[in-house]
Structure formats: structure tokens, C-alpha cells
Design an enzyme around this catalytic site. Structure first.
Site, PDB file in Angstrom:
ATOM      1  N   TYR A  93      28.540  37.067  56.066  1.00 26.90           N
ATOM      2  CA  TYR A  93      29.140  35.810  55.217  1.00 26.90           C
ATOM      3  C   TYR A  93      29.079  34.703  55.535  1.00 26.90           C
ATOM      4  O   TYR A  93      28.754  33.743  54.499  1.00 26.90           O
ATOM      5  CB  TYR A  93      30.558  36.719  55.191  1.00 26.90           C
ATOM      6  CG  TYR A  93      31.598  35.867  54.194  1.00 26.90           C
ATOM      7  CD1 TYR A  93      31.449  36.067  52.974  1.00 26.90           C
ATOM      8  CD2 TYR A  93      32.287  34.605  54.578  1.00 26.90           C
ATOM      9  CE1 TYR A  93      32.387  35.434  51.900  1.00 26.90           C
ATOM     10  CE2 TYR A  93      33.176  34.044  53.640  1.00 26.90           C
ATOM     11  CZ  TYR A  93      33.137  34.202  52.431  1.00 26.90           C
ATOM     12  OH  TYR A  93      33.727  33.432  51.492  1.00 26.90           O
ATOM     13  N   LYS A 152      26.934  31.678  53.132  1.00 31.61           N
ATOM     14  CA  LYS A 152      27.890  30.468  52.789  1.00 31.61           C
ATOM     15  C   LYS A 152      27.018  29.373  53.436  1.00 31.61           C
ATOM     16  O   LYS A 152      27.135  28.226  52.492  1.00 31.61           O
ATOM     17  CB  LYS A 152      29.192  30.630  53.172  1.00 31.61           C
ATOM     18  CG  LYS A 152      30.140  31.691  52.278  1.00 31.61           C
ATOM     19  CD  LYS A 152      29.931  31.590  50.715  1.00 31.61           C
ATOM     20  CE  LYS A 152      30.697  32.337  49.988  1.00 31.61           C
ATOM     21  NZ  LYS A 152      30.900  32.142  48.526  1.00 31.61           N
TER      22      LYS A 152
HETATM   23  N1  LIG Z   1      39.520  34.009  49.258  1.00 31.99           N
HETATM   24  C1  LIG Z   1      39.290  33.199  50.167  1.00 31.99           C
HETATM   25  O1  LIG Z   1      40.142  33.044  51.223  1.00 31.99           O
HETATM   26  C2  LIG Z   1      37.996  32.363  50.353  1.00 31.99           C
HETATM   27  C3  LIG Z   1      37.732  31.555  51.133  1.00 31.99           C
HETATM   28  C4  LIG Z   1      36.721  30.755  50.961  1.00 31.99           C
HETATM   29  C5  LIG Z   1      35.782  30.965  49.885  1.00 31.99           C
HETATM   30  N2  LIG Z   1      35.968  31.988  49.129  1.00 31.99           N
HETATM   31  C6  LIG Z   1      34.944  32.371  48.038  1.00 31.99           C
HETATM   32  O2  LIG Z   1      35.598  32.042  46.887  1.00 31.99           O
HETATM   33  C7  LIG Z   1      34.843  32.903  45.948  1.00 31.99           C
HETATM   34  C8  LIG Z   1      35.808  33.589  45.192  1.00 31.99           C
HETATM   35  O3  LIG Z   1      36.544  34.362  45.961  1.00 31.99           O
HETATM   36  P1  LIG Z   1      37.887  35.308  45.680  1.00 31.99           P
HETATM   37  O4  LIG Z   1      39.023  35.193  46.980  1.00 31.99           O
HETATM   38  O5  LIG Z   1      38.683  34.794  44.499  1.00 31.99           O
HETATM   39  O6  LIG Z   1      37.281  36.767  45.701  1.00 31.99           O
HETATM   40  P2  LIG Z   1      37.651  38.002  44.450  1.00 31.99           P
HETATM   41  O7  LIG Z   1      37.291  39.323  45.223  1.00 31.99           O
HETATM   42  O8  LIG Z   1      39.104  38.029  44.234  1.00 31.99           O
HETATM   43  O9  LIG Z   1      36.887  37.665  43.366  1.00 31.99           O
HETATM   44  C9  LIG Z   1      35.248  37.682  43.435  1.00 31.99           C
HETATM   45  C10 LIG Z   1      35.020  38.074  42.075  1.00 31.99           C
HETATM   46  O10 LIG Z   1      33.427  37.920  42.209  1.00 31.99           O
HETATM   47  C11 LIG Z   1      32.924  39.168  41.477  1.00 31.99           C
HETATM   48  N3  LIG Z   1      31.667  39.691  41.800  1.00 31.99           N
HETATM   49  C12 LIG Z   1      31.403  40.188  42.960  1.00 31.99           C
HETATM   50  N4  LIG Z   1      30.184  40.644  43.017  1.00 31.99           N
HETATM   51  C13 LIG Z   1      29.783  40.141  41.668  1.00 31.99           C
HETATM   52  C14 LIG Z   1      28.192  40.178  41.161  1.00 31.99           C
HETATM   53  N5  LIG Z   1      27.314  40.827  41.790  1.00 31.99           N
HETATM   54  N6  LIG Z   1      27.972  39.789  39.870  1.00 31.99           N
HETATM   55  C15 LIG Z   1      29.037  39.157  39.114  1.00 31.99           C
HETATM   56  N7  LIG Z   1      30.434  39.123  39.769  1.00 31.99           N
HETATM   57  C16 LIG Z   1      30.599  39.568  41.053  1.00 31.99           C
HETATM   58  C17 LIG Z   1      34.220  40.112  41.444  1.00 31.99           C
HETATM   59  O11 LIG Z   1      34.240  41.248  40.633  1.00 31.99           O
HETATM   60  C18 LIG Z   1      35.381  39.461  41.631  1.00 31.99           C
HETATM   61  O12 LIG Z   1      36.083  39.247  40.123  1.00 31.99           O
HETATM   62  C19 LIG Z   1      33.997  33.897  46.679  1.00 31.99           C
HETATM   63  O13 LIG Z   1      32.626  33.312  46.662  1.00 31.99           O
HETATM   64  C20 LIG Z   1      34.651  33.794  47.871  1.00 31.99           C
HETATM   65  O14 LIG Z   1      33.712  33.871  48.999  1.00 31.99           O
HETATM   66  C21 LIG Z   1      37.207  32.677  49.148  1.00 31.99           C
END
Ligand SMILES: NC(=O)c1ccc[n+]([C@@H]2O[C@H](COP(=O)([O-])OP(=O)(O)OC[C@H]3O[C@@H](n4cnc5c(N)ncnc54)[C@H](O)[C@@H]3O)[C@@H](O)[C@H]2O)c1
Length: 226
Positions: A154, A158
């Protein structure tokens, strides 16, 4: 409420979490939305956006698949004629110490989090270049900047997003397309439920003042939790 009036935003990962909140906020502030996700749940996001009185189409697409990504962009152009904003939010976490990290999990994490950003940015920016305007926001992570135990794939994916963002910003600037990355800290979404069972230490590490923080307020409003 009209900050994004008549703008068309293509948001990946829009079924839930940060992507869904982003799509709802953009819609609330006037944008037309192309909500993209691998999950069928994205149709629910589209319904919620339509209830706000905004136009929205949902497209079920795997961001790691070039053909499907290009077809999603075609569908968006057919519907709205243009794309002004791209938010690359689709992502997955992989939780495993390096010594145990299976190759398939490494590949999948890099595929979704990094290759997905490349494929979607390439397809969407080809449309933006034609009109000499656009904004691309890549959702990276704090994990791109510090090592996290058990998060090797991960963190690497990123960090790759950050590097790709810098390159795209340089390459697309002549076409008046801005490319930026946002590096969120821990955010309480479904993705986090898979990794952490203990909220306490995370909350202590997270500076948050929801009353003062505009984005948090918008997100709360979008979810109807003010
Ligand atoms: N939640 C956190 O703490 C956090 C922190 C930093 C960064 N992020 C980043 O933010 C973004 C969203 O995270 P989140 O917390 O909302 O996660 P989440 O799991 O709630 O949402 C991720 C979404 O991406 C979709 N997805 C996964 N694989 C896919 C693919 N191959 N094609 C199309 N869609 C796909 C999933 O179906 C889901 O709807 C991610 O990139 C994550 O790495 C999250």
C-alpha cells in the site's frame, strides 16, 4: 452551492467512503457526476445524487482494465460532452508483513492503486487536452510519506501515485490541466474496518476539529449527519 456549476466530474471509487463523499459534495456544489466503481453499489450513489437534483450517471468499471476504463470515458463523453474534473479515488488496502506478503496481493494493490490512476488519468486527460482545461485530483495517502508496518504494498503504491502526480502535473500543465494529490490521514471508512480493530490509538494520532474543519462539515452534511 454553485462553485462547480456546469462542471462534469468523473469520480472513481464512488460507491462508498471518500469517493462517495467527494461525488456527493461536488454534486452539492453544482457538478454533474460520472460515478465510477467496480461495485454495483455505485448505482446507489447515483440515486442519492439525483435526489440532490443533479445529473449523474453511474458506470461499473474496474480501473485496472484499460478497455473498461476507455469505455467508461466514452460513456461519460456521450452523456455530458466533456470532462472537467477527475478524482482518482478507487483504492484497496493490503495488510501483510513483507515476509508473508503474497505476490498476488502485491500485484493487486499496485494494479488498483497505481496502474488504475495511470489508466484513468490517461483516458480522461486525452479528453481534457482537447479542450485545454481540466483538474485532476489523485487520492494518495499519508502512508505514501512514512513507512507503516504491514502496509508495504500500500505504501509503495501510494508513493508511486505521488510520483506519477508530479510527472502528470508537469506534462499536462501546457494544456492548462492541473494535477494534484491529496494525502489523507486515517479516515473512518469501510477500507479502515478491514485493517484496524482499535480506533483509540488512531483517533489520538488524528488532529480533528470537526466544528472548524470545512471539509469535514461538508462531508457530514453530504451524509446528512450534521
Ligand atoms: N480511509 C482512509 O483512512 C484513507 C487514508 C488515506 C488514503 N485513503 C485512500 O482514499 C481512497 C478511498 O478510500 P476509502 O477509505 O473511501 O475506501 P473504501 O474501501 O471505502 O472505498 C474504495 C472504493 O474503491 C472501489 N474500488 C476498489 N477496487 C476498484 C477497482 N479495481 N475499480 C474500481 N473501483 C474500485 C471500491 O469498490 C470502493 O467503493 C483510497 O484510494 C484509499 O487508499 C484512505
Amino acid at each position: 452551492m454553485t462553485l462547480f456549476a456546469n462542471k462534469v466530474a468523473f469520480v472513481t471509487g464512488a460507491s462508498q467512503g471518500i469517493g462517495k463523499a467527494t461525488a456527493l459534495i461536488l454534486a452539492k456544489y453544482g457538478a454533474y457526476i460520472v460515478a465510477v466503481d467496480i461495485s454495483k453499489e455505485v448505482e446507489r450513489t447515483a440515486e442519492e445524487i439525483k435526489q440532490l437534483g443533479r445529473e449523474c450517471i453511474s458506470v461499473i468499471t474496474d480501473v485496472t482494465n484499460r478497455e473498461r476504463v476507455e469505455s467508461a470515458v466514452k460513456t461519460a463523453i456521450k452523456q455530458f460532452d466533456k470532462l472537467d474534473i477527475l478524482v482518482n479515488c478507487a483504492g484497496i488496502v493490503s495488510s501483510s508483513l513483507l515476509l508473508d506478503l503474497p505476490e498476488e496481493l502485491w500485484d493487486k494493490t499496485i494494479d488498483v492503486n497505481l496502474k488504475g490512476v495511470y489508466l484513468v488519468s490517461q483516458a480522461v486527460s486525452k479528453e481534457m487536452v482537447k479542450r485545454r482545461t481540466g483538474k485532476i485530483v489523485n487520492i494518495s495517502s499519508q502512508a505514501s510519506k512514512v513507512g507503516e508496518i504491514g502496509n508495504g504494498a500500500y505504501c509503495a503504491s501510494k508513493a508511486g501515485v505521488n510520483a506519477l502526480t508530479q510527472v502528470l502535473a508537469l506534462e499536462l500543465a501546457p494544456y492548462n490541466i492541473n494535477v494534484n494529490a491529496v494525502c489523507p490521514g486515517y479516515t473512518d471508512t469501510e477500507i479502515m474496518q478491514k485493517v484496524f480493530e482499535i480506533r483509540g490509538p488512531i483517533e489520538q494520532m488524528t488532529p480533528a476539529d470537526y466544528e472548524k474543519d470545512l471539509l469535514s462539515q461538508c462531508a457530514f452534511e453530504a451524509y446528512g449527519q450534521t
